[in-house]
Design an enzyme around this catalytic site. Structure first.
Site, PDB file in Angstrom:
ATOM      1  N   ARG A 230       0.822  -1.221   0.000  1.00 31.88           N
ATOM      2  CA  ARG A 230       0.000   0.000   0.000  1.00 31.88           C
ATOM      3  C   ARG A 230       0.853   1.267   0.000  1.00 31.88           C
ATOM      4  NH1 ARG A 230      -5.470  -0.025   1.753  1.00 31.88           N
ATOM      5  NH2 ARG A 230      -6.373  -2.047   1.352  1.00 31.88           N
TER       6      ARG A 230
ATOM      7  N   ARG B  39      -3.100   7.143   1.116  1.00 30.32           N
ATOM      8  CA  ARG B  39      -3.508   8.367   1.815  1.00 30.32           C
ATOM      9  C   ARG B  39      -2.452   9.013   2.701  1.00 30.32           C
ATOM     10  NH1 ARG B  39      -8.801   5.459   3.749  1.00 30.32           N
ATOM     11  NH2 ARG B  39      -7.203   3.856   3.646  1.00 30.32           N
TER      12      ARG B  39
ATOM     13  N   ARG C 207      -6.248  11.964  -5.760  1.00 31.13           N
ATOM     14  CA  ARG C 207      -7.482  11.198  -5.501  1.00 31.13           C
ATOM     15  C   ARG C 207      -8.718  12.092  -5.629  1.00 31.13           C
ATOM     16  NH1 ARG C 207     -11.491   9.511  -5.056  1.00 31.13           N
ATOM     17  NH2 ARG C 207     -12.475   7.994  -3.668  1.00 31.13           N
TER      18      ARG C 207
ATOM     19  N   ASP D  42      -7.086  -2.246  -7.189  1.00 28.29           N
ATOM     20  CA  ASP D  42      -7.608  -2.873  -5.974  1.00 28.29           C
ATOM     21  C   ASP D  42      -7.969  -4.316  -6.291  1.00 28.29           C
ATOM     22  OD1 ASP D  42      -8.517  -1.915  -3.108  1.00 28.29           O
ATOM     23  OD2 ASP D  42      -9.909  -3.452  -3.794  1.00 28.29           O
TER      24      ASP D  42
ATOM     25  N   TYR E 266     -15.186 -11.274   0.359  1.00 30.09           N
ATOM     26  CA  TYR E 266     -15.849  -9.972   0.148  1.00 30.09           C
ATOM     27  C   TYR E 266     -17.095 -10.131  -0.726  1.00 30.09           C
ATOM     28  CZ  TYR E 266     -11.974  -7.336   2.205  1.00 30.09           C
ATOM     29  OH  TYR E 266     -11.048  -6.814   3.077  1.00 30.09           O
TER      30      TYR E 266
HETATM   31  O1  CP3 Z   1      -0.142  -1.349  -2.511  1.00 29.36           O
HETATM   32  C1  CP3 Z   1      -0.463  -0.408  -3.255  1.00 29.36           C
HETATM   33  O2  CP3 Z   1      -0.049   0.765  -3.109  1.00 29.36           O
HETATM   34  C2  CP3 Z   1      -1.335  -0.710  -4.485  1.00 29.36           C
HETATM   35  C3  CP3 Z   1      -2.713  -0.499  -4.356  1.00 29.36           C
HETATM   36  C4  CP3 Z   1      -3.626  -1.400  -3.522  1.00 29.36           C
HETATM   37  C5  CP3 Z   1      -4.852  -0.908  -2.981  1.00 29.36           C
HETATM   38  N1  CP3 Z   1      -5.521  -1.970  -2.436  1.00 29.36           N
HETATM   39  C6  CP3 Z   1      -5.306   0.493  -3.047  1.00 29.36           C
HETATM   40  C7  CP3 Z   1      -6.373   0.963  -2.132  1.00 29.36           C
HETATM   41  C8  CP3 Z   1      -3.556  -2.767  -3.223  1.00 29.36           C
HETATM   42  C9  CP3 Z   1      -2.446  -3.769  -3.515  1.00 29.36           C
HETATM   43  C10 CP3 Z   1      -4.767  -3.113  -2.544  1.00 29.36           C
HETATM   44  C11 CP3 Z   1      -5.077  -4.481  -2.096  1.00 29.36           C
HETATM   45  C12 CP3 Z   1      -6.277  -4.725  -1.285  1.00 29.36           C
HETATM   46  N2  CP3 Z   1      -7.508  -4.113  -1.379  1.00 29.36           N
HETATM   47  C13 CP3 Z   1      -6.368  -5.738  -0.292  1.00 29.36           C
HETATM   48  C14 CP3 Z   1      -5.263  -6.723   0.057  1.00 29.36           C
HETATM   49  C15 CP3 Z   1      -4.224  -6.135   0.932  1.00 29.36           C
HETATM   50  C16 CP3 Z   1      -4.687  -5.815   2.331  1.00 29.36           C
HETATM   51  O3  CP3 Z   1      -4.593  -4.624   2.689  1.00 29.36           O
HETATM   52  O4  CP3 Z   1      -5.058  -6.739   3.062  1.00 29.36           O
HETATM   53  C17 CP3 Z   1      -7.667  -5.689   0.242  1.00 29.36           C
HETATM   54  C18 CP3 Z   1      -8.214  -6.587   1.330  1.00 29.36           C
HETATM   55  C19 CP3 Z   1      -8.376  -4.663  -0.459  1.00 29.36           C
HETATM   56  C20 CP3 Z   1      -9.806  -4.265  -0.302  1.00 29.36           C
HETATM   57  C21 CP3 Z   1      -9.936  -2.859   0.123  1.00 29.36           C
HETATM   58  N3  CP3 Z   1      -9.683  -1.768  -0.676  1.00 29.36           N
HETATM   59  C22 CP3 Z   1     -10.337  -2.386   1.399  1.00 29.36           C
HETATM   60  C23 CP3 Z   1     -10.686  -3.275   2.577  1.00 29.36           C
HETATM   61  C24 CP3 Z   1     -10.319  -0.990   1.333  1.00 29.36           C
HETATM   62  C25 CP3 Z   1     -10.761  -0.034   2.398  1.00 29.36           C
HETATM   63  C26 CP3 Z   1      -9.789   0.089   3.498  1.00 29.36           C
HETATM   64  C27 CP3 Z   1      -8.886   1.266   3.255  1.00 29.36           C
HETATM   65  O5  CP3 Z   1      -7.665   1.129   3.436  1.00 29.36           O
HETATM   66  O6  CP3 Z   1      -9.438   2.327   2.936  1.00 29.36           O
HETATM   67  C28 CP3 Z   1      -9.861  -0.614   0.035  1.00 29.36           C
HETATM   68  C29 CP3 Z   1      -9.675   0.762  -0.492  1.00 29.36           C
HETATM   69  C30 CP3 Z   1      -8.318   1.101  -1.004  1.00 29.36           C
HETATM   70  N4  CP3 Z   1      -7.547   0.316  -1.819  1.00 29.36           N
HETATM   71  C31 CP3 Z   1      -7.622   2.334  -0.776  1.00 29.36           C
HETATM   72  C32 CP3 Z   1      -6.398   2.246  -1.479  1.00 29.36           C
HETATM   73  C33 CP3 Z   1      -5.333   3.299  -1.583  1.00 29.36           C
HETATM   74  C34 CP3 Z   1      -8.157   3.511   0.026  1.00 29.36           C
HETATM   75  C35 CP3 Z   1      -9.252   4.226  -0.712  1.00 29.36           C
HETATM   76  C36 CP3 Z   1      -8.991   5.692  -1.009  1.00 29.36           C
HETATM   77  O7  CP3 Z   1      -7.839   6.122  -1.204  1.00 29.36           O
HETATM   78  O8  CP3 Z   1      -9.978   6.440  -1.080  1.00 29.36           O
END
Ligand code: CP3
Length: 349
Positions: free
Chosen positions: A30, A34, A43, A80, A156
């Site tokens: 990640r 943010r 964003r 994602d 999910y």
């Molecule tokens: O690693 C990176 O920088 C690449 C991008 C990436 C995102 N999600 C961007 C994201 C990757 C590799 C993921 C994987 C992901 N997404 C996982 C597996 C890894 C983990 O953290 O366990 C999972 C379970 C998800 C599902 C997901 N997406 C959730 C549960 C959420 C909400 C929680 C949160 O952190 O906000 C997201 C949203 C998400 N995916 C964001 C980002 C940057 C935040 C949303 C935003 O910026 O508005």
């Protein structure tokens, strides 16, 4: 006659080939997100998170931001794991502050509404993003593609959201094992197609995120986590024999040794709870280790951060390994702490 310039293997790929470098390659799960002010500005240019993921210019810029700022050894495609259910025809959205929302799958009727195969054309913007990143990325920085593991994505899809222990999917798998198996099988096939296309578009390796592996009892772990990941990796390596795969079975605990040997992963990413001395002793030495700094230690900084980093590098010295966190970076992480982490890692000779 002009000969094509060979791209030298990046440090990350050399380590995945078994080289123990004195300074390990480093990237952070990640790493785009943010905690970066420039990400928050970018964003705000898209109305929804999914629209952001499907805008190649924006997603490519988000992928490159942490490389420009910190000079990590690898970039990870900005997207994602939930674009896969979206490409199976399930409605996906992200509510700001409360995470993902999908129309839940409760019964056979809901299941029948899904596509039988993944619609890769729906994911064209992702492949376009890879092309843009690839042409802008320095030659010594690896580009990582990814997908969610079948179990985590299915969890999910069933619950329609993240829950504390993904109980809805576990219940569904006990009550409707044949239907759940069909969902997993579709996700295995879809993940192979999706990863193979990411590789064709230019990523050099992939990571499979099984963020919810740790909620499964042993028999279910075998059936819903280990076996589908083994099938994805085997299928991918038939299509792309040179493909390198990192697997992240978060919470796998004592199953890790078996997982590392039997999935055929080139590397396993260890979560925060794993004792590295135990892992280095027990996990087959031809499997590369990645991890596992506590994201909270990076938030805290200072002496405890320095000690945590030194503990990891000291234990894994001499073995091929990739420095990373034990889970994703937290939004409240100070940028100066990420800079301190990189300085400490790179000051080892
Ligand atoms: O690693 C990176 O920088 C690449 C991008 C990436 C995102 N999600 C961007 C994201 C990757 C590799 C993921 C994987 C992901 N997404 C996982 C597996 C890894 C983990 O953290 O366990 C999972 C379970 C998800 C599902 C997901 N997406 C959730 C549960 C959420 C909400 C929680 C949160 O952190 O906000 C997201 C949203 C998400 N995916 C964001 C980002 C940057 C935040 C949303 C935003 O910026 O508005």
């Amino acid at each position: 006659m002009d000969r094509p310039v060979e791209r030298p293997a990046t440090k990350l790929l050399r380590v995945l080939d078994g080289e123990a470098t004195s300074v390990p390659p480093i990237w952070l799960m990640r790493q785009a997100g943010r905690y970066l002010p420039e990400y928050r500005v970018l964003r705000s240019k898209a109305a929804s998170f999914l629209e952001f993921c499907y805008s190649p210019a924006l997603a490519a810029e988000a992928t490159l931001q942490p490389i420009r700022r910190f000079g990590f050894d690898a970039a990870i495609l900005f997207s994602d794991i939930l674009v896969v259910p979206d490409a199976f025809g399930q409605k996906v959205s992200f509510e700001s502050g409360s995470g993902p929302r999908l129309s839940p799958i409760d019964n056979r009727e809901d299941f029948r509404r899904l596509r039988e195969t993944i619609d890769l054309a729906h994911l064209d913007p992702v492949f376009e993003t890879i092309g843009i990143v690839k042409s802008a990325l320095p030659a010594d920085v690896a580009l990582i593609g990814f997908c969610g593991a079948p179990w985590t994505v299915a969890s999910y899809m069933i619950a329609g959201q993240g829950t504390p222990d993904q109980a809805p999917a576990r219940l569904f798998a006990y009550r409707e094992p044949a239907l759940f198996q069909e969902l997993i099988d579709r996700l295995v096939a879809g993940s192979i197609d999706y990863l193979a296309r990411q590789i064709a578009a230019g990523v050099e390796l992939v990571q499979i995120f099984d963020s919810w592996a740790g909620v499964l009892p042993p028999a279910e772990f075998e059936h819903w986590c280990l076996e589908p990941i083994r099938a994805v990796i085997a299928g991918l390596k038939v299509r792309c024999p040179a493909a390198k795969v990192i697997a992240f079975p978060r919470g796998a605990g004592s199953h890790l040794m078996d997982f590392a040997v039997r999935t055929g992963a080139d590397a396993v990413s260890l979560d925060t709870s794993v004792d590295l001395t135990w892992a280095a002793d027990r996990i087959a030495s031809d499997v590369v280790l990645q991890g596992n700094l506590d994201p909270l230690a990076l938030v805290a900084g200072g002496d405890s951060l320095r000690k945590s980093i030194a503990g990891i590098t000291g234990t894994l010295r001499g073995r091929p390994y990739i420095f990373n966190l034990g889970h994703g970076i937290l939004p409240e992480t100070p940028i100066t702490h990420v800079e301190a982490l990189l300085r400490q890692i790179r000051s080892q000779a």
